[in-house]
Design an enzyme around this catalytic site. Sequence first.
Site, mmCIF file in Angstrom:
data_model
loop_
_atom_site.group_PDB
_atom_site.id
_atom_site.type_symbol
_atom_site.label_atom_id
_atom_site.label_comp_id
_atom_site.label_asym_id
_atom_site.label_seq_id
_atom_site.Cartn_x
_atom_site.Cartn_y
_atom_site.Cartn_z
ATOM 1 N N TYR A 11 -12.847 7.458 -9.743
ATOM 2 C CA TYR A 11 -12.757 6.504 -10.852
ATOM 3 C C TYR A 11 -13.763 5.351 -10.716
ATOM 4 C CZ TYR A 11 -10.496 2.807 -13.695
ATOM 5 O OH TYR A 11 -10.215 1.793 -14.580
ATOM 6 N N THR A 35 -10.179 14.566 -4.520
ATOM 7 C CA THR A 35 -9.461 13.816 -5.555
ATOM 8 C C THR A 35 -10.364 13.479 -6.736
ATOM 9 O OG1 THR A 35 -9.936 11.715 -4.428
ATOM 10 C CG2 THR A 35 -7.848 12.793 -3.903
ATOM 11 N N PHE A 71 -17.112 4.414 -1.425
ATOM 12 C CA PHE A 71 -15.817 4.459 -2.092
ATOM 13 C C PHE A 71 -14.918 5.573 -1.565
ATOM 14 C CE2 PHE A 71 -18.822 2.589 -5.019
ATOM 15 C CZ PHE A 71 -18.141 1.488 -5.496
ATOM 16 N N ALA A 72 -15.479 6.537 -0.868
ATOM 17 C CA ALA A 72 -14.702 7.694 -0.434
ATOM 18 C C ALA A 72 -13.594 7.258 0.520
ATOM 19 C CB ALA A 72 -15.617 8.705 0.249
ATOM 20 N N SER A 75 -6.146 6.618 -0.635
ATOM 21 C CA SER A 75 -5.752 5.297 -1.137
ATOM 22 C C SER A 75 -4.330 5.218 -1.685
ATOM 23 C CB SER A 75 -6.728 4.858 -2.235
ATOM 24 O OG SER A 75 -6.712 5.780 -3.312
ATOM 25 N N TYR A 139 -2.529 2.283 4.954
ATOM 26 C CA TYR A 139 -3.692 2.236 4.069
ATOM 27 C C TYR A 139 -4.435 0.910 4.242
ATOM 28 C CZ TYR A 139 -6.255 1.255 -0.236
ATOM 29 O OH TYR A 139 -7.216 0.873 -1.138
ATOM 30 N N LEU A 186 0.135 1.048 -12.607
ATOM 31 C CA LEU A 186 1.017 0.691 -13.721
ATOM 32 C C LEU A 186 0.428 1.007 -15.090
ATOM 33 C CD1 LEU A 186 3.614 -0.555 -14.782
ATOM 34 C CD2 LEU A 186 2.521 -2.811 -14.613
ATOM 35 N N ARG A 277 11.339 -3.129 -5.143
ATOM 36 C CA ARG A 277 10.794 -2.335 -4.045
ATOM 37 C C ARG A 277 10.593 -3.235 -2.829
ATOM 38 N NH1 ARG A 277 5.872 0.538 -7.230
ATOM 39 N NH2 ARG A 277 5.456 -1.672 -7.577
ATOM 40 N N GLY A 279 9.129 -5.298 0.003
ATOM 41 C CA GLY A 279 7.786 -5.800 0.274
ATOM 42 C C GLY A 279 6.991 -6.202 -0.942
#
Length: 326
Positions: A11, A35, A71-72, A75, A139, A186, A277, A279
Amino acid sequence: MRVLVTGGAGYIGSVVAAQLLESGHDVSVLDDLSTGHREAVPEGCRFVEGGIRERAADVLAGHGIEAVLHFAARSVVPESMARPERYWDGNVGCTLALLEAMRTNGVARIVFSSTAAVYGEPESAEIGEDAPVRPGNPYGATKAAIDTALTEFARMHGIGAASLRYFNVAGAYAGLGERHDPETHLIPIVLQVALGRRESVAVYGEDYPTADGTCVRDYIHVADLAEAHLLALDACRPGEHRVYNLGNGTGFSVRQVVDVCREVTGRPVPAVAADRRPGDPAVLVASSERARRELGWTPRRPELRRIVADAWDFHTGGDSAGRPAG
């Protein structure tokens, strides 16, 4: 400049590759398509399918690369909690291999796609680059470790590096938009509800100390984010590792996002209350003052409605899906 974009079929990487081409750079893309999407690689880029460990050194040498935009990465936070070894190997291990390939091939600049997840649960709602780095998941921990490696490679080997940390990216540019599987962000989730691909969107917590009781987050248009990467590339200096937070500096609540998506799409979007959620802080907003001051960067598309509208056009094939966002 001859540049390599790792993860350029994803993206954000694909949008950055498109803007690099528009700016006159010679662009190579390296992506294993685990991905990413082959059709997302902008026309005009030189595409190499493969992993960083296997192909990066050959691409850097064979294409005369002068700079890398990296960017690879893996995530997805929940996956990192379940399979942390995949993140340490895929993020840190591969990046170390890339840095070593850069060193041996004399490539002296790198812009790294980092994340504000390195801050974990911050002490203040508006986060600056001097906030403590204490990631709350593997992550974020891998991204923080890569930042440390970049600092060391700058100190020991003289590379110029920039790490860009940001939260929530949305919108679309030049027909390039967000399509993860599974989707965890979202705005695209809400748009999937509007498209009838989901029954509803879950609102995790409605009793936070915010104006409407829902979490507030910083959203940035992907085109604005890409422009910051190009400015950071120009600002890389030998022996320096710079860190910049990127965001609108204005937060939007979950309820605001849902309402704007309803307005833009003209469709019902059922929202279902759910428990908080663990955290999830009430408010997370990035301070981009350093990027504004040192890079001359200002987000030109800060309006939530614009961000959602461009994303909606991408998902529905609307008018702005095939043209650069102005």
